[in-house]
Design a protein around this motif. Sequence first.
Motif, PDB file in Angstrom:
ATOM      1  N   VAL A  30       1.081   4.057 -11.662  1.00 12.37           N
ATOM      2  CA  VAL A  30      -0.127   4.879 -11.487  1.00 12.37           C
ATOM      3  C   VAL A  30       0.145   6.133 -10.676  1.00 12.37           C
ATOM      4  CG1 VAL A  30      -0.855   3.470  -9.495  1.00 12.37           C
ATOM      5  CG2 VAL A  30      -2.536   4.861 -10.727  1.00 12.37           C
ATOM      6  N   TRP A  31       0.968   6.048  -9.611  1.00  5.90           N
ATOM      7  CA  TRP A  31       1.176   7.205  -8.737  1.00  5.90           C
ATOM      8  C   TRP A  31       2.262   8.145  -9.231  1.00  5.90           C
ATOM      9  CZ3 TRP A  31      -2.660   8.353  -5.856  1.00  5.90           C
ATOM     10  CH2 TRP A  31      -3.449   7.369  -5.271  1.00  5.90           C
ATOM     11  N   ILE A  32       2.951   7.781 -10.313  1.00 12.43           N
ATOM     12  CA  ILE A  32       3.938   8.699 -10.893  1.00 12.43           C
ATOM     13  C   ILE A  32       3.455   9.208 -12.248  1.00 12.43           C
ATOM     14  CG2 ILE A  32       5.874   7.683  -9.647  1.00 12.43           C
ATOM     15  CD1 ILE A  32       6.653   6.211 -12.242  1.00 12.43           C
ATOM     16  N   GLY A  33       2.150   9.084 -12.481  1.00 14.21           N
ATOM     17  CA  GLY A  33       1.560   9.607 -13.702  1.00 14.21           C
ATOM     18  C   GLY A  33       1.774   8.741 -14.919  1.00 14.21           C
ATOM     19  N   ALA A  34       2.043   7.450 -14.712  1.00  9.97           N
ATOM     20  CA  ALA A  34       2.285   6.552 -15.837  1.00  9.97           C
ATOM     21  C   ALA A  34       1.516   5.251 -15.628  1.00  9.97           C
ATOM     22  CB  ALA A  34       3.776   6.288 -15.993  1.00  9.97           C
ATOM     23  N   ASN A  56       0.803  -1.221   0.000  1.00 13.83           N
ATOM     24  CA  ASN A  56       0.000   0.000   0.000  1.00 13.83           C
ATOM     25  C   ASN A  56       0.839   1.277   0.000  1.00 13.83           C
ATOM     26  OD1 ASN A  56      -2.651   1.022  -0.104  1.00 13.83           O
ATOM     27  ND2 ASN A  56      -2.627   1.485   2.086  1.00 13.83           N
ATOM     28  N   ASP A  57       2.141   1.172  -0.273  1.00 13.43           N
ATOM     29  CA  ASP A  57       3.013   2.342  -0.358  1.00 13.43           C
ATOM     30  C   ASP A  57       2.986   2.857  -1.791  1.00 13.43           C
ATOM     31  OD1 ASP A  57       5.161   4.134  -0.621  1.00 13.43           O
ATOM     32  OD2 ASP A  57       6.395   3.051   0.830  1.00 13.43           O
ATOM     33  N   LYS A  58       2.538   4.087  -1.992  1.00  8.36           N
ATOM     34  CA  LYS A  58       2.380   4.622  -3.339  1.00  8.36           C
ATOM     35  C   LYS A  58       3.704   4.714  -4.088  1.00  8.36           C
ATOM     36  CE  LYS A  58       1.568   9.082  -3.831  1.00  8.36           C
ATOM     37  NZ  LYS A  58       0.953  10.424  -3.677  1.00  8.36           N
ATOM     38  N   LEU A  75     -14.734  11.568   0.272  1.00 10.46           N
ATOM     39  CA  LEU A  75     -13.984  12.810   0.353  1.00 10.46           C
ATOM     40  C   LEU A  75     -13.632  13.307  -1.046  1.00 10.46           C
ATOM     41  CD1 LEU A  75     -13.832  11.862   3.295  1.00 10.46           C
ATOM     42  CD2 LEU A  75     -11.442  12.633   3.341  1.00 10.46           C
ATOM     43  N   PRO A  76     -13.831  14.599  -1.320  1.00  7.02           N
ATOM     44  CA  PRO A  76     -13.507  15.139  -2.646  1.00  7.02           C
ATOM     45  C   PRO A  76     -12.044  14.907  -3.000  1.00  7.02           C
ATOM     46  CG  PRO A  76     -14.714  16.751  -1.331  1.00  7.02           C
ATOM     47  CD  PRO A  76     -14.356  15.629  -0.411  1.00  7.02           C
ATOM     48  N   GLY A  77     -11.812  14.341  -4.182  1.00 11.74           N
ATOM     49  CA  GLY A  77     -10.457  14.153  -4.664  1.00 11.74           C
ATOM     50  C   GLY A  77      -9.766  12.907  -4.175  1.00 11.74           C
ATOM     51  N   VAL A  78     -10.390  12.155  -3.281  1.00  7.83           N
ATOM     52  CA  VAL A  78      -9.793  10.927  -2.769  1.00  7.83           C
ATOM     53  C   VAL A  78     -10.270   9.765  -3.625  1.00  7.83           C
ATOM     54  CG1 VAL A  78      -9.631   9.355  -0.805  1.00  7.83           C
ATOM     55  CG2 VAL A  78      -9.593  11.826  -0.428  1.00  7.83           C
ATOM     56  N   PRO A  79      -9.363   9.021  -4.254  1.00  7.34           N
ATOM     57  CA  PRO A  79      -9.781   7.939  -5.151  1.00  7.34           C
ATOM     58  C   PRO A  79     -10.415   6.790  -4.387  1.00  7.34           C
ATOM     59  CG  PRO A  79      -7.403   7.884  -4.827  1.00  7.34           C
ATOM     60  CD  PRO A  79      -7.897   9.142  -4.163  1.00  7.34           C
ATOM     61  N   PRO A  80     -11.235   5.987  -5.060  1.00  9.28           N
ATOM     62  CA  PRO A  80     -11.899   4.863  -4.381  1.00  9.28           C
ATOM     63  C   PRO A  80     -10.951   3.738  -4.011  1.00  9.28           C
ATOM     64  CG  PRO A  80     -12.403   4.849  -6.728  1.00  9.28           C
ATOM     65  CD  PRO A  80     -11.681   6.129  -6.458  1.00  9.28           C
ATOM     66  N   GLN A  81      -9.762   3.704  -4.634  1.00  8.91           N
ATOM     67  CA  GLN A  81      -8.786   2.673  -4.334  1.00  8.91           C
ATOM     68  C   GLN A  81      -7.408   3.305  -4.164  1.00  8.91           C
ATOM     69  OE1 GLN A  81      -9.272  -0.008  -7.739  1.00  8.91           O
ATOM     70  NE2 GLN A  81     -10.204  -1.519  -6.377  1.00  8.91           N
ATOM     71  N   GLY A  82      -6.637   2.753  -3.230  1.00  7.50           N
ATOM     72  CA  GLY A  82      -5.268   3.213  -3.051  1.00  7.50           C
ATOM     73  C   GLY A  82      -5.138   4.324  -2.042  1.00  7.50           C
ATOM     74  N   ALA A  83      -3.933   4.443  -1.470  1.00  5.97           N
ATOM     75  CA  ALA A  83      -3.647   5.475  -0.475  1.00  5.97           C
ATOM     76  C   ALA A  83      -2.552   6.377  -1.022  1.00  5.97           C
ATOM     77  CB  ALA A  83      -3.207   4.833   0.840  1.00  5.97           C
ATOM     78  N   GLY A  84      -2.957   7.498  -1.639  1.00  7.66           N
ATOM     79  CA  GLY A  84      -1.963   8.378  -2.218  1.00  7.66           C
ATOM     80  C   GLY A  84      -2.316   9.841  -2.148  1.00  7.66           C
ATOM     81  N   VAL A  85      -3.431  10.163  -1.494  1.00  6.85           N
ATOM     82  CA  VAL A  85      -3.878  11.555  -1.375  1.00  6.85           C
ATOM     83  C   VAL A  85      -4.069  11.871   0.096  1.00  6.85           C
ATOM     84  CG1 VAL A  85      -5.725  13.190  -1.920  1.00  6.85           C
ATOM     85  CG2 VAL A  85      -4.983  11.523  -3.639  1.00  6.85           C
ATOM     86  N   ASP A 128      -7.403   6.525   2.709  1.00  6.26           N
ATOM     87  CA  ASP A 128      -7.617   5.279   1.984  1.00  6.26           C
ATOM     88  C   ASP A 128      -9.090   4.910   2.106  1.00  6.26           C
ATOM     89  OD1 ASP A 128      -7.757   2.625   1.091  1.00  6.26           O
ATOM     90  OD2 ASP A 128      -5.732   2.166   1.788  1.00  6.26           O
ATOM     91  N   ALA A 129      -9.847   5.066   1.027  1.00  3.28           N
ATOM     92  CA  ALA A 129     -11.298   4.863   1.067  1.00  3.28           C
ATOM     93  C   ALA A 129     -11.668   3.424   1.385  1.00  3.28           C
ATOM     94  CB  ALA A 129     -11.915   5.281  -0.275  1.00  3.28           C
ATOM     95  N   GLN A 130     -10.809   2.472   1.062  1.00  3.99           N
ATOM     96  CA  GLN A 130     -11.095   1.069   1.335  1.00  3.99           C
ATOM     97  C   GLN A 130     -10.736   0.660   2.758  1.00  3.99           C
ATOM     98  OE1 GLN A 130      -8.715  -0.339  -2.113  1.00  3.99           O
ATOM     99  NE2 GLN A 130     -10.568  -1.433  -2.691  1.00  3.99           N
ATOM    100  N   ARG A 131      -9.919   1.430   3.412  1.00 10.30           N
ATOM    101  CA  ARG A 131      -9.357   1.049   4.703  1.00 10.30           C
ATOM    102  C   ARG A 131      -9.870   1.894   5.860  1.00 10.30           C
ATOM    103  NH1 ARG A 131      -3.280   2.906   5.455  1.00 10.30           N
ATOM    104  NH2 ARG A 131      -4.467   4.845   5.553  1.00 10.30           N
TER     105      ARG A 131
END
Length: 459
Positions: free
Chosen positions: A203-207, A194-196, A406-416, A392-395
């Motif tokens: 995905v977390w580096i824009g690729a 779960n470390d971005k 939360l606005p801007g928080v993706p449904p999966q992953g912990a990066g915001v 983390d929306a799942q956790r």
Amino acid sequence: MQTRRHLIGLGLASTMLAACSTTPTSADLLPIVFVHGNGDSAALWQTTIWRFESNGWPRDRLFASDQPFPLARDDDAMAQPGRSSAAESMAFLKAEVDRVLKTTGASQVILIGNSRGGNAIRNYIQNGGGDRVVSQVVLGGNPAHGIWAVKGLHEGSEFSGLSPFMRQLNQPKNAAGDEVTPGVKWLTVRSDNNDKYAQPDGVWIGAKGTPTNIGFDGPALKGASNVVIPRLDHRETSFSPAAFEAAWRFLTGSPPRTLQPVAEAQATLSGRVTGLGLDPHDPASGDFADNLPLAGAQLAIFAVDATTGMRQGAAARTQTIAADGRWGPFIARPDTAYEFVLSAPGYATTHIYRSPFPRSSSVVQLCPQRIAEADRAAKALVIFTRPRGYFDAQRDTMRFDGQTTLPGVPPQGAGVSSAKLKLTSDEARTVPAEFNGERVVGRTWPLARGEVSVLELSY
């Protein structure tokens, strides 16, 4: 403020074994120097320092400071305004260690680093003479093999596994192929997946969809003790209760007595006011600056009702920030929530709401916000932020102004780590925010007057 999510893995073991833990005497405890990560500040170590103090580590042997330019260069070999090279980060750390050794009279220190801070630590020990004065090292979420290792993709970056900097750090140190400098005891703490910044996909580096050639085990180092804690995000590998427990066990050989900060009768607060007001880990948050002092800024502190955010009387303290950027000391009540109001030319008047401070801290860094162009159409702007971890929306169990999404928080992953609420009315009202049991309540202010609200979590 302990949450169910934190009481997992190592945290649960600590709670069960606390009765048989022992604390070394103060004479046995070396000074600890905490090293923050890319684009961050010493403030992120606040709760970690509280936990060390609450378990008996002397306050005068815990040190955290702000690197003036905490962001890495895009290419380590190319000068870049407002950015630091790996060599400059190492030089800053060496100066801090020298200062701590002189201040304490100790002959050795312990280094604890998060993310990019681990690069500076490894570089200092391997190439800057740190092996002579460092006893133990704890690295949380350090991109020890880079964040990516892709030919043609920013290979000169400090975060590329193919960079000259990273290649020389990871050269085998002995016949066993160890990647850590001998003579120092090493611990790495990482997430399972779960470390971005330790992801096989970009995905977390824009690729997104592009292999990074880095695995979930990227932060682990051959020759170190490597601990894996499930579901931690990038920052939590250093700042969570579970990460603290892993560090405490490594340093002392025993479990800590408590994972929660123990409240003091009163809390003496101080810190620095800087221009680092937006989150470099969230691209949508806009521009960001540095850890240089914001001289001339105006600070006012108000006690507020924890359920409404309403002020309880006149300002408890006002101060004009001097050239060194320091503010305080301010004597706070551990059962009282506070609003910190910052104003400075070029920044929004920023109302920062915090939950009560259970203990004293000298790293309460305060940063005014800038208003992004994309936000100017709103009538009021409220930012909910978690500096020591991600959403983390799942956790996580979260709620912001009554909404569980939360606005801007993706449904999966912990990066915001921040969410913005853009309101269509500037009528003053209460806005609550909750995260895994911690609750912060603030008030709205008119954006037309250049005012914004920040609800800042401590945990």
